[in-house]
Design a protein around this motif. Structure first.
Motif, PDB file in Angstrom:
ATOM      1  N   THR A  96       0.832  -1.204   0.000  1.00 19.65           N
ATOM      2  CA  THR A  96       0.000   0.000   0.000  1.00 19.65           C
ATOM      3  C   THR A  96       0.869   1.258   0.000  1.00 19.65           C
ATOM      4  N   THR A 107      -6.224   3.703  -5.433  1.00 12.76           N
ATOM      5  CA  THR A 107      -6.514   2.756  -4.353  1.00 12.76           C
ATOM      6  C   THR A 107      -7.861   3.060  -3.707  1.00 12.76           C
ATOM      7  N   GLY A 109     -10.135   1.740  -0.318  1.00 10.00           N
ATOM      8  CA  GLY A 109     -10.067   0.976   0.920  1.00 10.00           C
ATOM      9  C   GLY A 109     -11.437   0.842   1.561  1.00 10.00           C
ATOM     10  N   GLY A 113      -9.377  -2.229   4.897  1.00 12.20           N
ATOM     11  CA  GLY A 113      -8.611  -1.578   3.838  1.00 12.20           C
ATOM     12  C   GLY A 113      -8.446  -0.086   4.075  1.00 12.20           C
ATOM     13  N   HIS A 114      -9.471   0.549   4.598  1.00 17.17           N
ATOM     14  CA  HIS A 114      -9.435   1.962   4.995  1.00 17.17           C
ATOM     15  C   HIS A 114      -8.364   2.168   6.069  1.00 17.17           C
ATOM     16  N   ILE A 117      -4.792   1.810   4.622  1.00 15.34           N
ATOM     17  CA  ILE A 117      -4.376   3.047   3.951  1.00 15.34           C
ATOM     18  C   ILE A 117      -3.927   4.077   4.990  1.00 15.34           C
ATOM     19  N   SER A 193     -11.443   6.043   0.618  1.00 13.15           N
ATOM     20  CA  SER A 193     -11.674   4.923   1.536  1.00 13.15           C
ATOM     21  C   SER A 193     -12.845   5.211   2.453  1.00 13.15           C
TER      22      SER A 193
END
Length: 250
Positions: A96, A107, A109, A113-114, A117, A193
């Motif tokens: 990342t 990207t 997220g 995933g958020h 990041i 994200s």
């Protein structure tokens, strides 16, 4: 960005067996979600046929796409902790970081995933003192958030007790909630994200709530409260459309 949009879905978890049997792994859940949103986006000539989706297991297989073969990466949610230092998590954070240092592959997220990041951007991630956010809950949008999501409010399925504690430098705040001030982030040309789960459905969240109640993670009162809200309107497709507009913007 030109079509077809080549989006690599990084699967940071495998759903419970019953969910896999009904809906497939997270790559398939996101595939259906993104294809539905693409068909509803309303952009001239844009549909699910404008997408080229692939999935990579970054936990067990630890496989990643070559950046020159894709246009975007989507990092999924996970039951794992974004702040842990398991080898596969450190590898994902490093990948990342690589994404955030370049300016072509964008990207997205979602939940875990958020947080990844956020971690890769150098800010603190960890347990929220406010505890769990579960089921459909409102997100209070900022001025920029209203612009990005094209509406004045946002409701999303939530399933988390970990948070990003602050916005990275140069990143725009899109929204927050009482238990999670950093609900959505945006950096033009780089990433977008959300802490919520726009891809989740009533059936998936109902299953997860019931399972975690049986496991003792949620007590009966918490589970009932969450199940009372699980069928409320949520803006998953609205959020996916915002993802696509982010990918398509100059």
């Amino acid at each position: 960005m030109k079509t077809p949009l080549r989006i690599a879905i990084l699967e940071a978890d495998t759903p419970p067996d019953d969910i896999v049997a009904r809906y497939g792994k997270y790559g398939n859940v996101f595939r259906k979600f993104l294809e539905t949103a693409a068909d509803e986006l309303g952009e001239a000539g844009f549909s699910k046929d404008s997408l080229e989706l692939s999935a990579y297991d970054v936990v067990t297989e630890q496989k990643y796409p070559e950046l020159d073969s894709i246009d975007a990466v989507l990092i999924t949610g996970s039951k794992h902790n974004s702040f842990d230092n398991d080898p596969w998590i450190l590898k994902l954070v490093a990948f990342t970081e690589q994404l955030l240092k370049q300016d072509r592959v964008r990207t997205i997220g979602v939940c875990f995933g958020h947080q990844i990041i956020g971690r890769a951007s150098g800010v603190k991630v960890g347990r929220s003192e406010g505890g769990w956010e579960v089921s459909v809950l409102p997100v209070e949008l900022t001025k920029k958030g209203k612009e990005i999501f094209k509406q004045d409010s946002l409701s999303l399925h939530q399933m988390h007790r970990d948070v990003v504690f602050e916005y990275p430098q140069g990143v725009e705040a899109l929204g927050g909630s009482p238990r999670c001030l950093v609900q959505a982030m945006y950096k033009k040309g780089s990433f977008i994200s959300v802490q919520g789960h726009p891809e989740f459905t009533e059936a998936i969240v109902s299953y997860l709530i019931t399972m975690r109640n049986q496991q003792g993670i949620f007590n009966t009162e918490e589970a009932k409260d969450a199940l009372d809200r699980v069928g409320n309107h949520h803006d998953g497709i609205v959020t996916a459309k915002a993802f696509f507009r982010f990918l398509l913007e100059d």
